[in-house]
Design a protein around this motif. Structure first.
Motif, PDB file in Angstrom:
ATOM      1  N   TYR A  59       0.798  -1.220   0.000  1.00 37.25           N
ATOM      2  CA  TYR A  59       0.000   0.000   0.000  1.00 37.25           C
ATOM      3  C   TYR A  59       0.831   1.271   0.000  1.00 37.25           C
ATOM      4  CZ  TYR A  59      -3.646  -3.323   0.966  1.00 37.25           C
ATOM      5  OH  TYR A  59      -4.488  -4.383   0.887  1.00 37.25           O
ATOM      6  N   GLY A  60       2.142   1.151   0.037  1.00 35.67           N
ATOM      7  CA  GLY A  60       3.007   2.328  -0.013  1.00 35.67           C
ATOM      8  C   GLY A  60       3.116   3.030   1.326  1.00 35.67           C
ATOM      9  N   ARG A  61       3.769   4.145   1.312  1.00 39.18           N
ATOM     10  CA  ARG A  61       4.063   4.878   2.548  1.00 39.18           C
ATOM     11  C   ARG A  61       2.839   5.455   3.228  1.00 39.18           C
ATOM     12  NH1 ARG A  61       9.625   7.842   0.721  1.00 39.18           N
ATOM     13  NH2 ARG A  61      10.821   5.935   0.634  1.00 39.18           N
ATOM     14  N   LEU A  62       1.822   5.802   2.469  1.00 42.65           N
ATOM     15  CA  LEU A  62       0.643   6.398   3.097  1.00 42.65           C
ATOM     16  C   LEU A  62      -0.133   5.402   3.948  1.00 42.65           C
ATOM     17  CD1 LEU A  62      -0.753   8.704   0.280  1.00 42.65           C
ATOM     18  CD2 LEU A  62       0.604   9.322   2.263  1.00 42.65           C
ATOM     19  N   SER A  63       0.095   4.125   3.749  1.00 41.84           N
ATOM     20  CA  SER A  63      -0.666   3.121   4.493  1.00 41.84           C
ATOM     21  C   SER A  63      -0.422   3.190   5.997  1.00 41.84           C
ATOM     22  CB  SER A  63      -0.347   1.721   3.981  1.00 41.84           C
ATOM     23  OG  SER A  63       0.998   1.398   4.266  1.00 41.84           O
ATOM     24  N   LYS A  64       0.711   3.735   6.415  1.00 40.39           N
ATOM     25  CA  LYS A  64       0.966   3.806   7.857  1.00 40.39           C
ATOM     26  C   LYS A  64      -0.011   4.744   8.553  1.00 40.39           C
ATOM     27  CE  LYS A  64       4.611   7.309   7.764  1.00 40.39           C
ATOM     28  NZ  LYS A  64       6.031   7.546   8.000  1.00 40.39           N
ATOM     29  N   TYR A  65      -0.665   5.606   7.780  1.00 39.03           N
ATOM     30  CA  TYR A  65      -1.639   6.522   8.348  1.00 39.03           C
ATOM     31  C   TYR A  65      -3.061   5.969   8.302  1.00 39.03           C
ATOM     32  CZ  TYR A  65       2.272   9.669   7.726  1.00 39.03           C
ATOM     33  OH  TYR A  65       3.506  10.244   7.769  1.00 39.03           O
ATOM     34  N   ALA A  66      -3.247   4.890   7.594  1.00 32.40           N
ATOM     35  CA  ALA A  66      -4.592   4.333   7.413  1.00 32.40           C
ATOM     36  C   ALA A  66      -5.020   3.549   8.649  1.00 32.40           C
ATOM     37  CB  ALA A  66      -4.630   3.435   6.193  1.00 32.40           C
ATOM     38  N   ASN A  67      -6.281   3.662   8.978  1.00 30.38           N
ATOM     39  CA  ASN A  67      -6.860   2.917  10.085  1.00 30.38           C
ATOM     40  C   ASN A  67      -7.752   1.841   9.469  1.00 30.38           C
ATOM     41  OD1 ASN A  67      -8.705   1.992  12.043  1.00 30.38           O
ATOM     42  ND2 ASN A  67      -8.442   3.858  13.241  1.00 30.38           N
ATOM     43  N   PRO A  68      -7.360   0.569   9.573  1.00 28.63           N
ATOM     44  CA  PRO A  68      -8.133  -0.502   8.937  1.00 28.63           C
ATOM     45  C   PRO A  68      -9.596  -0.527   9.351  1.00 28.63           C
ATOM     46  CG  PRO A  68      -6.045  -1.343   9.760  1.00 28.63           C
ATOM     47  CD  PRO A  68      -6.187   0.067  10.268  1.00 28.63           C
ATOM     48  N   LYS A  69      -9.906  -0.210  10.597  1.00 30.74           N
ATOM     49  CA  LYS A  69     -11.300  -0.209  11.058  1.00 30.74           C
ATOM     50  C   LYS A  69     -12.100   0.870  10.329  1.00 30.74           C
ATOM     51  CE  LYS A  69     -10.273  -2.011  15.634  1.00 30.74           C
ATOM     52  NZ  LYS A  69     -10.202  -1.700  17.054  1.00 30.74           N
ATOM     53  N   LYS A  70     -11.500   2.044  10.172  1.00 28.43           N
ATOM     54  CA  LYS A  70     -12.192   3.129   9.484  1.00 28.43           C
ATOM     55  C   LYS A  70     -12.293   2.857   7.987  1.00 28.43           C
ATOM     56  CE  LYS A  70     -11.317   6.541  12.959  1.00 28.43           C
ATOM     57  NZ  LYS A  70     -10.552   7.667  13.397  1.00 28.43           N
ATOM     58  N   GLN A  71     -11.265   2.218   7.428  1.00 28.58           N
ATOM     59  CA  GLN A  71     -11.334   1.855   6.014  1.00 28.58           C
ATOM     60  C   GLN A  71     -12.517   0.921   5.782  1.00 28.58           C
ATOM     61  OE1 GLN A  71      -7.294   0.369   5.554  1.00 28.58           O
ATOM     62  NE2 GLN A  71      -6.914   1.971   4.044  1.00 28.58           N
ATOM     63  N   GLU A  72     -12.709  -0.007   6.690  1.00 28.89           N
ATOM     64  CA  GLU A  72     -13.825  -0.956   6.568  1.00 28.89           C
ATOM     65  C   GLU A  72     -15.159  -0.221   6.674  1.00 28.89           C
ATOM     66  OE1 GLU A  72     -15.497  -4.378   5.587  1.00 28.89           O
ATOM     67  OE2 GLU A  72     -13.336  -4.121   5.716  1.00 28.89           O
ATOM     68  N   LEU A  73     -15.264   0.726   7.594  1.00 32.42           N
ATOM     69  CA  LEU A  73     -16.496   1.513   7.744  1.00 32.42           C
ATOM     70  C   LEU A  73     -16.801   2.338   6.502  1.00 32.42           C
ATOM     71  CD1 LEU A  73     -16.133   2.922  11.374  1.00 32.42           C
ATOM     72  CD2 LEU A  73     -17.840   1.287  10.569  1.00 32.42           C
ATOM     73  N   GLU A  74     -15.753   2.780   5.812  1.00 28.42           N
ATOM     74  CA  GLU A  74     -15.924   3.677   4.676  1.00 28.42           C
ATOM     75  C   GLU A  74     -16.104   2.948   3.346  1.00 28.42           C
ATOM     76  OE1 GLU A  74     -12.391   5.927   5.315  1.00 28.42           O
ATOM     77  OE2 GLU A  74     -13.335   7.196   6.815  1.00 28.42           O
ATOM     78  N   LYS A  75     -15.954   1.627   3.355  1.00 21.53           N
ATOM     79  CA  LYS A  75     -16.134   0.870   2.115  1.00 21.53           C
ATOM     80  C   LYS A  75     -17.528   1.112   1.555  1.00 21.53           C
ATOM     81  CE  LYS A  75     -12.989  -3.004   2.223  1.00 21.53           C
ATOM     82  NZ  LYS A  75     -12.810  -4.397   2.524  1.00 21.53           N
ATOM     83  N   GLY A  76     -17.581   1.447   0.293  1.00 26.45           N
ATOM     84  CA  GLY A  76     -18.863   1.653  -0.365  1.00 26.45           C
ATOM     85  C   GLY A  76     -19.525   2.973  -0.037  1.00 26.45           C
ATOM     86  N   ALA A  77     -18.850   3.858   0.711  1.00 29.65           N
ATOM     87  CA  ALA A  77     -19.457   5.125   1.117  1.00 29.65           C
ATOM     88  C   ALA A  77     -19.792   5.999  -0.090  1.00 29.65           C
ATOM     89  CB  ALA A  77     -18.537   5.880   2.073  1.00 29.65           C
TER      90      ALA A  77
END
Length: 90
Positions: A59-77
């Motif tokens: 996922y590259g360098r920006l992935s360290k800032y990603a929150n997997p729980k929030k990514q899951e909540l935002e899927k399909g938003a």
């Protein structure tokens, strides 16, 4: 230019607080910084700064800032928002 659209973003509370403090010290606001970022992105037709991929991370360098729980909540938003927008228009 009229400000008629609303952008909602989930962000870590500590990061938000630090960013707000930083921009306040710079004489502006976090909201204005986001608007500047968006405008500059459009002007440059991409990110307004260089992003390089970390070879060891898919996922590259920006992935360290990603929150997997929030990514899951935002899927399909986006899709959900578009459906709701068009249902309201009918």
């Amino acid at each position: 230019m009229a400000k008629e659209a609303i952008l909602q973003v989930r962000i870590d509370a500590d990061v938000k607080e630090k960013a707000e403090k930083l921009y306040r010290e710079m004489g502006t606001s976090l909201a204005e910084a986001v608007r500047i970022f968006a405008k500059q992105s459009v002007l440059e037709n991409g990110m307004p700064f260089v992003i390089s991929a970390n070879q060891g991370n898919t996922y590259g360098r920006l992935s360290k800032y990603a929150n997997p729980k929030k990514q899951e909540l935002e899927k399909g938003a986006y899709e959900k928002a578009m459906v709701e927008k068009h249902e309201e228009a009918d």
